[in-house]
Design a protein around this motif. Structure first.
Motif, short mmCIF file in Angstrom:
data_model
loop_
_atom_site.label_atom_id
_atom_site.label_comp_id
_atom_site.label_asym_id
_atom_site.label_seq_id
_atom_site.Cartn_x
_atom_site.Cartn_y
_atom_site.Cartn_z
N THR A 86 47.48 -11.91 44.27
CA THR A 86 48.16 -12.35 43.07
C THR A 86 47.98 -13.45 42.83
N GLU A 89 40.83 -14.78 41.51
CA GLU A 89 40.36 -13.95 40.72
C GLU A 89 39.00 -13.78 41.32
N THR A 105 39.08 -3.20 37.73
CA THR A 105 40.26 -2.65 36.38
C THR A 105 41.62 -1.67 36.36
N GLU A 109 43.59 -5.42 38.86
CA GLU A 109 43.82 -5.60 37.86
C GLU A 109 45.68 -6.05 38.02
N LYS A 110 46.60 -5.02 37.93
CA LYS A 110 47.76 -4.40 37.97
C LYS A 110 48.08 -5.32 38.97
N GLY A 112 47.55 -7.74 39.82
CA GLY A 112 47.24 -8.96 39.21
C GLY A 112 45.93 -9.97 39.57
N ILE A 113 45.33 -9.65 39.78
CA ILE A 113 44.14 -9.76 40.02
C ILE A 113 43.10 -9.51 38.39
N LYS A 114 42.00 -10.79 38.82
CA LYS A 114 41.49 -11.02 37.29
C LYS A 114 40.82 -10.94 38.05
N ILE A 115 39.21 -10.45 36.74
CA ILE A 115 37.56 -9.93 37.29
C ILE A 115 37.14 -10.36 36.02
N THR A 116 36.42 -11.62 35.94
CA THR A 116 35.56 -11.79 35.11
C THR A 116 33.72 -11.39 35.36
N ASN A 133 40.76 -20.88 40.87
CA ASN A 133 41.04 -19.87 41.48
C ASN A 133 40.03 -18.72 42.13
N THR A 134 39.09 -18.77 41.49
CA THR A 134 38.33 -18.16 41.69
C THR A 134 37.95 -17.65 43.66
#
Ligand SMILES: *Cc1c(COP(=O)(O)O)cnc(C)c1O
Length: 396
Positions: A86, A89, A105, A109-110, A112-116, A133-134
Motif C-alpha cells: 500500500t 506507485e 485498476t 488500486e483498491k 492503495g497502489i497507484k498506477i500512472t 513512491n515509484t
C-alpha cells in the motif's frame, strides 16, 4: 542471444531412464524418509520436477537465473504486483494489455497502489513521471495491440537511478527475439499461452529474473498464493518451446510480408508493425530485438465498427478469436474483444480505434494469407456499396 542449439540441449534427458522427453510427474505429494527428509520435493504446489524443468529451460532462454511458472499470464503478472505494498506507485505503459489494466485498476488500486499510465515510447516521459513512491515500472514492448516499442535499455537506466524495479511483459517478442534482462530489466513476464506455448492449446504464465532475492520472493508468492502450472501443462509448454525459434522465425517472415501488403492497400488507413521503416520506433526495435514478431495491426479508412466487423468475419484462414502466437492465423477486433474492459475514450486515446484489426500471423503459406485478406477487403467494399444503394433508395 539465445539460439536453437542452446535451447534444445538445455532440455535435460531423464537421468533415471534416459527418456528423451521430460517425464510428467503427475503427483501431489512425495514420500519422506523421516519428517523433513526427502529427495528435494515435499508437496507439488511448492515444487514439482516437471515444472522445475520447465522453469530451468525458460530461465536459460531469457538469460535469467530464476523462473516461476504460473497457471496463466495474469497469475504471473499478479505475482509481480504482490511484491508491492500500500502506498507504492507503478508507472505503466499506456497501451497496456486489457487484462493487466483490469487487474491494476480494479484489483490493486483498491489496496492503495497507484498506477500512472504514460506513453513509454519516449523514455523521457517515464523519467518525468517518477515520484519518490515509484517502486515499479511496467513495460510491454511490443504492446498489444498497437505494437508500440519502448527502449528497454534507456528505461532500465531510469529505473536503476530511481531505485525502482523494471518489469517487461515480453509476450509479443518471446525470448527468441528479445531478452530484456540483458538490457537491464529486473523482471520479465510472459503469457506463455502465446508464442512460448505456440499451439493455442494451453494457458500459462512465467516470471523470470536474474536477481536471487527477487527470484526467491516470486517463488515464495508462487507457493503462498498457489497459482501454479500443472505438471501436464508444464510438459506441454516444454513441448511447445522446443520449436520456438523455428516458429518465431517463420512468424516474422510471414508478418513482414503481410505488413508490406497492407501498407499499400487503398482501404487501409494506419498500419502498426515494428518491422516497417515507417514505424515510430523502428530503430529501437531493430536495436533491441532479433526480429519484429508475428503481430500486425491496422485501421480502415472507413473507421467504423461495422466495417471492422465485416472484415473480421469475412476471412477464411484468419480465424476470429482472442489470443495470438499460435500456429494458425487469428484475427480479432480489440475494441469489442481483448480491450472491451478499457473505457472507450481511453481506448481511442491510446490508438485503439473502432476499426482497429489485429492479426496474429500464423504459419500457413503467406500467399494464402494475403489472398485471404484480399477477398475480405472485397467484402467490405461490397458492404459499402450495398449501404450506399440503400441510402439512395431511401432518399428516392
Ligand atoms: C495474453 C496476454 C497476457 C495475459 O496472459 P494469459 O495467459 O491470458 O493470462 C498478458 N500480457 C500480454 C501482452 C498478453 O498478450
Amino acid at each position: 542471444m539465445s539460439n536453437a542449439t542452446q535451447l534444445l540441449h538445455s532440455i535435460p534427458v531423464d537421468p533415471l531412464t534416459g527418456a528423451i522427453s521430460v517425464p510428467i510427474y503427475q503427483t501431489s505429494t512425495f514420500i519422506q524418509e523421516a519428517p523433513g527428509v526427502n529427495k528435494g520435493y515435499d508437496y507439488a504446489r511448492s515444487n514439482n520436477p516437471t515444472r522445475e524443468t520447465l522453469e530451468g529451460i525458460v530461465a536459460k532462454l531469457e538469460k535469467g537465473t530464476h523462473a516461476s511458472a504460473f497457471s496463466s499470464g495474469l497469475a504471473a503478472i499478479d505475482a509481480v504486483l504482490k511484491l508491492l505494498k500500500t502506498g507504492d506507485e507503478i508507472i505503466a505503459v499506456d497501451d497496456i494489455y486489457g487484462g493487466a489494466f483490469r487487474l491494476f485498476t480494479q484489483v490493486y488500486e483498491k489496496f492503495g497502489i497507484k498506477i500512472t499510465y504514460v506513453d513509454t515510447t519516449n523514455a523521457e516521459n517515464v523519467f518525468n513521471a517518477v515520484t519518490p513512491n515509484t517502486k515499479l515500472i511496467w513495460l510491454e514492448t511490443p504492446t498489444n495491440p498497437t505494437l508500440k516499442i519502448s527502449d528497454i535499455e534507456a528505461i532500465a537506466k531510469i529505473a536503476k537511478a530511481s531505485n525502482c524495479l523494471l518489469c517487461v511483459d515480453s509476450t509479443f517478442a518471446s525470448p527468441a527475439l528479445q531478452q530484456p534482462l540483458t538490457l537491464g530489466a529486473d523482471i520479465v513476464v510472459h503469457s506463455a499461452t502465446k508464442y512460448l506455448g505456440g499451439h493455442s492449446d494451453l494457458i500459462a504464465g512465467i516470471v523470470i529474473t536474474n536477481n536471487a532475492d527477487l527470484g526467491a520472493k516470486i517463488k515464495f508468492l508462487q507457493n503462498a498464493c498457489g497459482a501454479i502450472l500443472s505438471p501436464f501443462d508444464s510438459w506441454l509448454l516444454i513441448r511447445g518451446i522446443e520449436t520456438l525459434h523455428l516458429r518465431v522465425k517463420q512468424h516474422c517472415l510471414n508478418a513482414q510480408e503481410v505488413a508490406v501488403y497492407l501498407s499499400t492497400h487503398p482501404l487501409v488507413d494506419k498500419i502498426f508493425y515494428p518491422g516497417l521503416p515507417s514505424h515510430h520506433n523502428h530503430h529501437i526495435a531493430k536495436k533491441q530485438a532479433k526480429g519484429f514478431g508475428g503481430i500486425v495491426s491496422f485501421t480502415l479508412k472507413e473507421d467504423t465498427e461495422a466495417a471492422a466487423i465485416a472484415f473480421v468475419t469475412g476471412t477464411k484462414y484468419f480465424l476470429l478469436a482472442e489470443s495470438l502466437g499460435g500456429i494458425k492465423s487469428l484475427i480479432s477486433h480489440p475494441a469489442n474483444m481483448t480491450h472491451k474492459s478499457i473505457p472507450a475514450a481511453i481506448r481511442r486515446a491510446n490508438g485503439v480505434n473502432d476499426s482497429l484489426i489485429r492479426l496474429s500471423v500464423g504459419l500457413e503459406e503467406v500467399e494464402d494469407l494475403i489472398a485471404d485478406l484480399d477477398q475480405a477487403f472485397v467484402k467490405i467494399n461490397e458492404l459499402k456499396s450495398a449501404t450506399q444503394q440503400e441510402l439512395t433508395s431511401q432518399s428516392a
